[in-house]
Design a protein around this motif. Structure first.
Motif, PDB file in Angstrom:
ATOM      1  N   GLN A 167      -9.936 -26.780  39.237  1.00 28.88           N
ATOM      2  CA  GLN A 167      -9.650 -27.549  38.037  1.00 28.88           C
ATOM      3  C   GLN A 167      -8.619 -28.631  38.358  1.00 28.88           C
ATOM      4  OE1 GLN A 167     -11.005 -27.070  34.869  1.00 28.88           O
ATOM      5  NE2 GLN A 167     -12.379 -25.562  35.793  1.00 28.88           N
ATOM      6  N   ARG A 168      -8.866 -29.851  37.879  1.00 27.57           N
ATOM      7  CA  ARG A 168      -7.874 -30.898  38.041  1.00 27.57           C
ATOM      8  C   ARG A 168      -6.711 -30.634  37.097  1.00 27.57           C
ATOM      9  NH1 ARG A 168      -7.619 -33.160  42.517  1.00 27.57           N
ATOM     10  NH2 ARG A 168      -6.376 -34.824  41.601  1.00 27.57           N
ATOM     11  N   SER A 169      -5.529 -30.938  37.547  1.00 24.12           N
ATOM     12  CA  SER A 169      -4.340 -30.767  36.718  1.00 24.12           C
ATOM     13  C   SER A 169      -4.319 -31.804  35.598  1.00 24.12           C
ATOM     14  CB  SER A 169      -3.082 -30.903  37.580  1.00 24.12           C
ATOM     15  OG  SER A 169      -3.033 -32.204  38.167  1.00 24.12           O
ATOM     16  N   MET A 170      -3.457 -31.592  34.629  1.00 21.24           N
ATOM     17  CA  MET A 170      -3.367 -32.498  33.486  1.00 21.24           C
ATOM     18  C   MET A 170      -3.026 -33.925  33.926  1.00 21.24           C
ATOM     19  SD  MET A 170      -4.163 -30.725  30.841  1.00 21.24           S
ATOM     20  CE  MET A 170      -3.565 -31.672  29.440  1.00 21.24           C
ATOM     21  N   GLY A 203      -8.095 -28.432  43.484  1.00 22.46           N
ATOM     22  CA  GLY A 203      -9.037 -28.258  44.583  1.00 22.46           C
ATOM     23  C   GLY A 203      -8.411 -27.922  45.921  1.00 22.46           C
ATOM     24  N   GLU A 204      -7.090 -27.980  46.015  1.00 20.81           N
ATOM     25  CA  GLU A 204      -6.434 -27.702  47.300  1.00 20.81           C
ATOM     26  C   GLU A 204      -6.638 -26.256  47.740  1.00 20.81           C
ATOM     27  OE1 GLU A 204      -4.636 -31.188  45.414  1.00 20.81           O
ATOM     28  OE2 GLU A 204      -4.917 -29.131  44.697  1.00 20.81           O
ATOM     29  N   ALA A 205      -6.544 -25.319  46.796  1.00 20.13           N
ATOM     30  CA  ALA A 205      -6.700 -23.906  47.138  1.00 20.13           C
ATOM     31  C   ALA A 205      -8.094 -23.623  47.672  1.00 20.13           C
ATOM     32  CB  ALA A 205      -6.417 -23.036  45.910  1.00 20.13           C
ATOM     33  N   GLU A 259      -2.350 -24.364  40.497  1.00 22.83           N
ATOM     34  CA  GLU A 259      -3.453 -25.165  39.955  1.00 22.83           C
ATOM     35  C   GLU A 259      -3.821 -24.686  38.553  1.00 22.83           C
ATOM     36  OE1 GLU A 259      -8.139 -25.757  40.994  1.00 22.83           O
ATOM     37  OE2 GLU A 259      -6.716 -25.928  42.666  1.00 22.83           O
ATOM     38  N   VAL A 260      -3.856 -23.382  38.372  1.00 20.44           N
ATOM     39  CA  VAL A 260      -4.149 -22.828  37.052  1.00 20.44           C
ATOM     40  C   VAL A 260      -3.064 -23.221  36.059  1.00 20.44           C
ATOM     41  CG1 VAL A 260      -4.369 -20.674  35.735  1.00 20.44           C
ATOM     42  CG2 VAL A 260      -5.501 -20.901  37.941  1.00 20.44           C
ATOM     43  N   ASN A 261      -1.819 -23.136  36.474  1.00 18.03           N
ATOM     44  CA  ASN A 261      -0.711 -23.505  35.588  1.00 18.03           C
ATOM     45  C   ASN A 261      -0.789 -24.971  35.188  1.00 18.03           C
ATOM     46  OD1 ASN A 261       2.044 -23.192  34.371  1.00 18.03           O
ATOM     47  ND2 ASN A 261       2.558 -24.650  35.979  1.00 18.03           N
TER      48      ASN A 261
END
Length: 297
Positions: free
Chosen positions: A62-65, A71-73, A103-105
């Protein structure tokens, strides 16, 4: 079973011949209206959330806000499946999972603040990697969470876990100290070793500034979670080998707060210094904050 500093915690461990996790579990029962079973259920819920946050981005990035990360993970995960990671399997997974949680955060998913949202990847990253590689049970990981929680509690009482208050050393440093102690107990270390590992972790992060690009908990926060995970594993290893930090945990907690007080406001989560103040950092902020940019639409 209450304690307000590391020395008191160690005294309780010695008096009752119990690990840090057992003292922390009883403290939670004594100081809340929760039963021991209810404490365990809350820990199980936290662990479930941690596992979801660590694994979901590996399949569904998921792209951050703000668009700075995402996508790094998965890249790390795919790389370690195809090639032998230079870091070794445990550390490679710990880095991968810690970055996944951030990334989730940053994409407004559900995480466990451990101790903060910005440092939420360190503890689960390390513990879940060890669980998978060395086949620890969930019950053992729950005890490790309690041990890490005891360190977090001490730092909240005697220092800081806020980047805005004391820089990134207070967030990633605290998370790394929590994880270092948790790993040390998980791998059979004594309570004294657990606090030594935490002291080592704090000393290695001392002075780390909080300089989020565009004021967002995305970059450099994500890679610093990976660094915090690596630091935790290193410090646990040192402590388990009998290597001691000359400054005890309680003094390290105090000095982290003191150093944080010395940091200028530009380096305490204001996005006015460090990475955020570079020419590229400022351009990224302008792009992200523009009313016509994709990240703000």
């Amino acid at each position: 079973m209450d304690f307000i500093n590391g020395n008191e915690l160690l005294d309780l461990c010695q008096k009752h011949q119990l690990p840090v996790s057992a003292i922390m579990r009883q403290r939670e029962v004594d100081n809340t209206s929760l039963s021991e079973q209810e404490v365990t259920e809350k820990l199980k819920k936290a662990l479930r959330i941690m596992k979801t946050a660590a694994h979901t981005p590996l399949e569904n990035p998921q792209r951050s806000m703000g668009g700075l990360i995402g996508g790094e993970a998965k890249k790390l995960y795919e790389h370690q499946k195809e090639l032998s990671p230079v870091t070794g399997s445990v550390l490679s997974k710990a880095i991968c999972y810690s970055m996944a949680v951030l990334e989730v955060n940053a994409s407004m998913g559900t995480i466990v603040a451990a101790p903060t949202a910005g440092s939420s990847g360190v503890l689960p990253g390390v513990l879940l990697a060890l669980q998978e590689e060395q086949h620890f049970t969930d019950e053992q990981i729950l005890n490790a969470l309690l041990c890490g929680g005891a360190i977090g509690c001490l730092l909240m009482l005697n220092s800081s876990v806020s980047g805005a208050e004391a820089g990134c050393q207070a967030e990633i440093g605290s998370a790394s100290a929590m994880a270092a102690a948790a790993v040390t107990e998980l791998l059979g270390g004594t309570p004294e070793m657990a606090l030594q590992a935490a002291a080592l972790a704090l000393s290695n992060m001392l002075g780390l500034v909080c300089d989020p690009i565009a004021g967002l908990v995305e970059a450099p926060c994500q890679s610093r979670n990976a660094m915090g995970a690596a630091n935790a594993i290193t410090c646990a290893h040192l402590a388990l080998c009998g290597i001691c930090h000359p400054i005890p945990f309680d003094e390290m907690a105090a000095v982290m707060r003191s150093v944080g007080n010395c940091l200028p406001r530009e380096l305490r989560e204001t996005a006015l210094g460090g990475c955020a103040a570079t020419p590229t950092g400022q351009k990224l902020e302008e792009k992200i904050c523009s009313p016509h940019c994709e990240g703000c639409s």
